[in-house]
Design a protein around this motif. Structure first.
Motif, PDB file in Angstrom:
ATOM      1  N   PHE A 222       0.725  -1.249  -0.014  1.00 56.91           N
ATOM      2  CA  PHE A 222       0.048  -0.002  -0.115  1.00 56.91           C
ATOM      3  C   PHE A 222       1.004   1.225   0.153  1.00 56.91           C
ATOM      4  O   PHE A 222       0.520   2.309  -0.769  1.00 56.91           O
ATOM      5  CB  PHE A 222      -0.984  -0.135   1.187  1.00 56.91           C
ATOM      6  N   LEU A 223       1.963   1.203   0.703  1.00 52.60           N
ATOM      7  CA  LEU A 223       2.765   2.458   0.817  1.00 52.60           C
ATOM      8  C   LEU A 223       3.485   2.397  -0.443  1.00 52.60           C
ATOM      9  O   LEU A 223       3.560   3.799  -1.171  1.00 52.60           O
ATOM     10  CB  LEU A 223       3.954   2.121   1.809  1.00 52.60           C
ATOM     11  N   MET A 225       2.050   1.458  -3.335  1.00 47.35           N
ATOM     12  CA  MET A 225       1.061   2.097  -4.123  1.00 47.35           C
ATOM     13  C   MET A 225       1.056   3.635  -4.153  1.00 47.35           C
ATOM     14  O   MET A 225       0.919   4.401  -5.168  1.00 47.35           O
ATOM     15  CB  MET A 225      -0.263   1.639  -3.764  1.00 47.35           C
ATOM     16  N   LEU A 226       0.818   4.167  -3.070  1.00 52.46           N
ATOM     17  CA  LEU A 226       0.920   5.555  -2.481  1.00 52.46           C
ATOM     18  C   LEU A 226       2.123   6.432  -3.327  1.00 52.46           C
ATOM     19  O   LEU A 226       1.669   7.294  -3.921  1.00 52.46           O
ATOM     20  CB  LEU A 226       0.708   5.816  -1.052  1.00 52.46           C
ATOM     21  N   LYS A 227       3.096   5.954  -2.977  1.00 53.62           N
ATOM     22  CA  LYS A 227       4.375   6.266  -3.502  1.00 53.62           C
ATOM     23  C   LYS A 227       4.386   6.532  -4.915  1.00 53.62           C
ATOM     24  O   LYS A 227       4.498   7.514  -5.762  1.00 53.62           O
ATOM     25  CB  LYS A 227       5.307   5.768  -3.203  1.00 53.62           C
ATOM     26  N   PHE A 229       1.765   6.150  -7.032  1.00 54.20           N
ATOM     27  CA  PHE A 229       0.691   7.063  -7.520  1.00 54.20           C
ATOM     28  C   PHE A 229       1.218   8.380  -7.726  1.00 54.20           C
ATOM     29  O   PHE A 229       0.956   9.295  -8.601  1.00 54.20           O
ATOM     30  CB  PHE A 229      -0.398   6.906  -6.705  1.00 54.20           C
ATOM     31  N   ILE A 230       1.610   8.894  -6.410  1.00 52.11           N
ATOM     32  CA  ILE A 230       1.943  10.292  -6.373  1.00 52.11           C
ATOM     33  C   ILE A 230       3.116  10.682  -7.449  1.00 52.11           C
ATOM     34  O   ILE A 230       3.182  11.667  -8.055  1.00 52.11           O
ATOM     35  CB  ILE A 230       2.612  10.593  -4.965  1.00 52.11           C
ATOM     36  N   ILE A 231       4.209   9.916  -7.494  1.00 51.51           N
ATOM     37  CA  ILE A 231       5.372  10.170  -8.426  1.00 51.51           C
ATOM     38  C   ILE A 231       4.836  10.196  -9.820  1.00 51.51           C
ATOM     39  O   ILE A 231       5.153  11.072 -10.536  1.00 51.51           O
ATOM     40  CB  ILE A 231       6.502   9.106  -8.072  1.00 51.51           C
ATOM     41  N   ILE A 234       3.078  13.641 -10.291  1.00 55.64           N
ATOM     42  CA  ILE A 234       3.997  14.646 -10.137  1.00 55.64           C
ATOM     43  C   ILE A 234       4.833  14.704 -11.693  1.00 55.64           C
ATOM     44  O   ILE A 234       4.952  15.827 -12.222  1.00 55.64           O
ATOM     45  CB  ILE A 234       5.011  14.476  -9.024  1.00 55.64           C
TER      46      ILE A 234
ATOM     47  N   LEU B 114       1.027   4.166   8.646  1.00 51.79           N
ATOM     48  CA  LEU B 114       0.570   4.150   7.073  1.00 51.79           C
ATOM     49  C   LEU B 114      -1.155   4.589   7.040  1.00 51.79           C
ATOM     50  O   LEU B 114      -1.451   5.464   6.338  1.00 51.79           O
ATOM     51  CB  LEU B 114       0.215   2.585   6.556  1.00 51.79           C
ATOM     52  N   PHE B 118      -2.304   7.329   4.577  1.00 52.44           N
ATOM     53  CA  PHE B 118      -3.354   7.490   3.835  1.00 52.44           C
ATOM     54  C   PHE B 118      -4.427   8.763   4.007  1.00 52.44           C
ATOM     55  O   PHE B 118      -4.882   9.211   3.044  1.00 52.44           O
ATOM     56  CB  PHE B 118      -4.215   6.043   4.254  1.00 52.44           C
ATOM     57  N   ALA B 258       1.508  19.148  -8.958  1.00 52.05           N
ATOM     58  CA  ALA B 258       2.741  18.813  -8.715  1.00 52.05           C
ATOM     59  C   ALA B 258       3.111  19.316  -7.426  1.00 52.05           C
ATOM     60  O   ALA B 258       3.942  18.237  -6.559  1.00 52.05           O
ATOM     61  CB  ALA B 258       3.784  19.350  -9.699  1.00 52.05           C
ATOM     62  N   LEU B 268       5.613  10.196   3.249  1.00 51.65           N
ATOM     63  CA  LEU B 268       5.486   8.826   3.012  1.00 51.65           C
ATOM     64  C   LEU B 268       6.862   8.214   3.306  1.00 51.65           C
ATOM     65  O   LEU B 268       6.926   6.961   3.711  1.00 51.65           O
ATOM     66  CB  LEU B 268       5.278   8.648   1.373  1.00 51.65           C
TER      67      LEU B 268
END
Lengths: 259, 273
Positions: A222-223, A225-227, A229-231, A234, B114, B118, B258, B268
């Protein structure tokens, strides 16, 4: 099967022997947590699909806008009688190019988003395995409880038979045979109960380990996935900003003229 | 067919017949009748509208009309796409908001760092919804609206084209009517008819109307030509500004997206397992 069904009904009505309380509490809490997680995963999974669709739509519309302005630019170029028309045609094509590039960036972003957010769908799928594990545990527990209940009944019968036999002075061979058979059944049932308890403990241990592993892996994924997605967001945003900054620069004279 | 020439021929023949007194009619009735028949058939053709519809035969003007009509189609499509793009911004915003809420709830399930990540992610997502809605509004005001104006301006030119066509047709009709009246007047005068006076008044009125129609038509043509030049320059400036605003809005939105996501990365990183 029918014995287990009866036992299951008896359990539901609170008739069976409850397992150790502490363990149960931990298990029940974990089970509740899993159910909650599944619910939220399902919602998040649906929203992720909706987001991907919205990203796809905006990318497509941007592309269509670009195409429309490209055609406009071509038309003005072909029909141009005045310099102002030729200038406008260039501006149309400039906007069209930027819009088409932005549309391509959206398409790339969306492909990446689909990959990132697929993690949600994967873990939602794994919930089936969790259900299956819980179900195995319930079955094993039911088997144990059934056998324990059986043993209890057998012991009661044996006590009754032995009690009655001791009061009669004449040796009753058939009653004696019944007692022996019953003792044999009790021994067999004890063995079965011992195996069932061992199996139940094994399943419990296995479930605990698997759930812990699932939790660990899920948190890592999940972590990630978040990273991811964000990258990707950006990356897309930086590209889009650069594309449009160029158009801003190229059309800045119109803003100055207004001033 | 030159009516004036025909009329002159006719009048001259009548004069010769009168002066000779033997009557040309008796000598060459066929010639005379033929001439009159030609004039008659030409008149009835015009009156019955057997000829082609009357339009300016001006290649430059034809090109302009074709340009205006096709431009309208292109611009209508552009306006439609601009409107759709604004709508898509709103939809993406709403989607991000719902997505953010779902992730916040998922984070509450996970707990710990986490869960916090989120939650932050969800908050940022909801925040970007506002930015997208803002850009949707900006798109409508600064991009779609100028395109709408452009379409209206083109439709106004189309109305002027219709006015010009009508003015041309009116002038042409009056010119044709005057020709017929001239022939009729000549006939009446030769016959020393009582109606000659009335016909002459009517003829003079028609001449005045025709001159007025010609003036009106020429004014429309002149104004139209000036208007087209002004229209082209104005629309280049307006569209240029609209594109500038559109690009500015898109650049601003992209930079905001961005920045919002970038601020989340260190948080994160702190949650690494």
């Amino acid at each position: 099967m029918f014995r287990e069904l009866r036992q299951s009904v008896a359990n539901d009505w609170g008739g069976g022997r409850p397992p150790a309380v502490d363990e149960d509490r931990e298990f029940l809490e974990r089970k509740e947590k899993m159910q909650d997680l599944e619910q939220q995963l399902s919602t998040a999974s649906q929203q992720a699909e909706a987001l991907v669709k919205a990203q796809q739509d905006i990318g497509e519309t941007m592309g269509q806008l670009g195409l429309t302005f490209f055609k406009l630019g071509k038309f003005e170029t072909e029909e141009a009688l005045y310099n102002s028309q030729r200038t406008r045609a260039t501006d149309f094509k400039r906007l069209a190019t930027a819009a088409i590039r932005a549309s391509r960036s959206y398409r790339e972003l969306n492909a990446q988003s689909v990959k990132n957010l697929d993690t949600l769908h994967e873990y939602l799928g794994l919930m089936l395995a969790v259900h299956s594990a819980f179900s195995d545990r319930s079955s094993a527990l039911l088997t144990v409880q059934t056998l324990m209940s059986d043993l209890s009944s057998l012991h009661t019968r044996a006590e009754r038979l032995e009690g009655a036999a001791s009061k009669i002075f004449i040796v009753d061979r058939s009653r004696y045979r019944k007692i022996e058979e019953l003792k044999e059944t009790i021994r067999a049932t004890e063995d079965a109960k011992f195996c069932a308890i061992r199996e139940y403990e094994r399943i419990k241990e296995n479930n605990r380990n698997e759930l812990e592993r699932l939790d660990r892996e899920r948190r890592v994924d999940f972590l990630g996935m978040l990273k991811g997605f964000i990258i990707n967001q950006i990356g897309y945003a930086d590209k889009a900003a650069s594309v449009w900054a160029q158009v801003v620069e190229e059309t800045s004279r119109y803003a100055k003229e207004r001033e | 067919m030159d009516f004036k020439y025909l009329l002159r021929q006719y009048l001259q023949m009548m004069e010769r017949a009168r002066s000779q007194e033997t009557g040309i009619f008796k000598k060459k009735p066929a010639d005379f009748m033929q001439l009159f028949k030609e004039v008659q058939s030409k008149v009835s053709d015009v009156v019955l509208g057997k000829e082609k519809p009357v339009e300016e035969s001006n290649p430059e003007y034809e090109k302009l009309k074709h340009y205006i009509f096709e431009l309208e189609d292109h611009l209508a499509e552009a306006q439609k796409q601009a409107f759709r793009l604004a709508k898509r911004h709103r939809e993406l915003g709403q989607s991000l908001s719902d997505f953010g809420k779902a992730f916040k709830l998922l984070g509450a399930c996970e707990g710990d760092s986490l869960g916090k990540a989120f939650s932050e992610f969800g908050t940022k997502s909801e925040f970007l919804c506002l930015k997208l809605h803002k850009e949707a509004h900006h798109l409508l005001m600064s991009f779609e609206e100028p395109l709408k104006d452009y379409v209206r301006a083109v439709q106004s030119i189309k109305a002027t084209v219709a006015d010009r066509n009508n003015a041309f047709r009116r002038h042409y009709d009056l010119v044709e009517t005057i020709k017929l009246k001239e022939i009729n007047l000549g006939k009446l005068m030769l016959m020393h008819s009582e109606k000659a006076g009335e016909a002459e008044i009517e003829y003079k009125e028609l001449k005045a109307d025709s001159q007025e129609a010609a003036r009106r038509y020429e004014t429309i043509v002149k104004l139209m030509n000036e208007e087209i030049v002004r229209f082209q320059e104005q629309k280049t400036a307006e569209m240029g500004l609209a594109f500038h605003e559109f690009a500015k809005g898109q650049e601003r939105l992209a930079k905001e997206i961005a920045e919002v996501w970038r601020r989340l990365i260190p948080k994160l990183e702190m949650c690494s397992y």
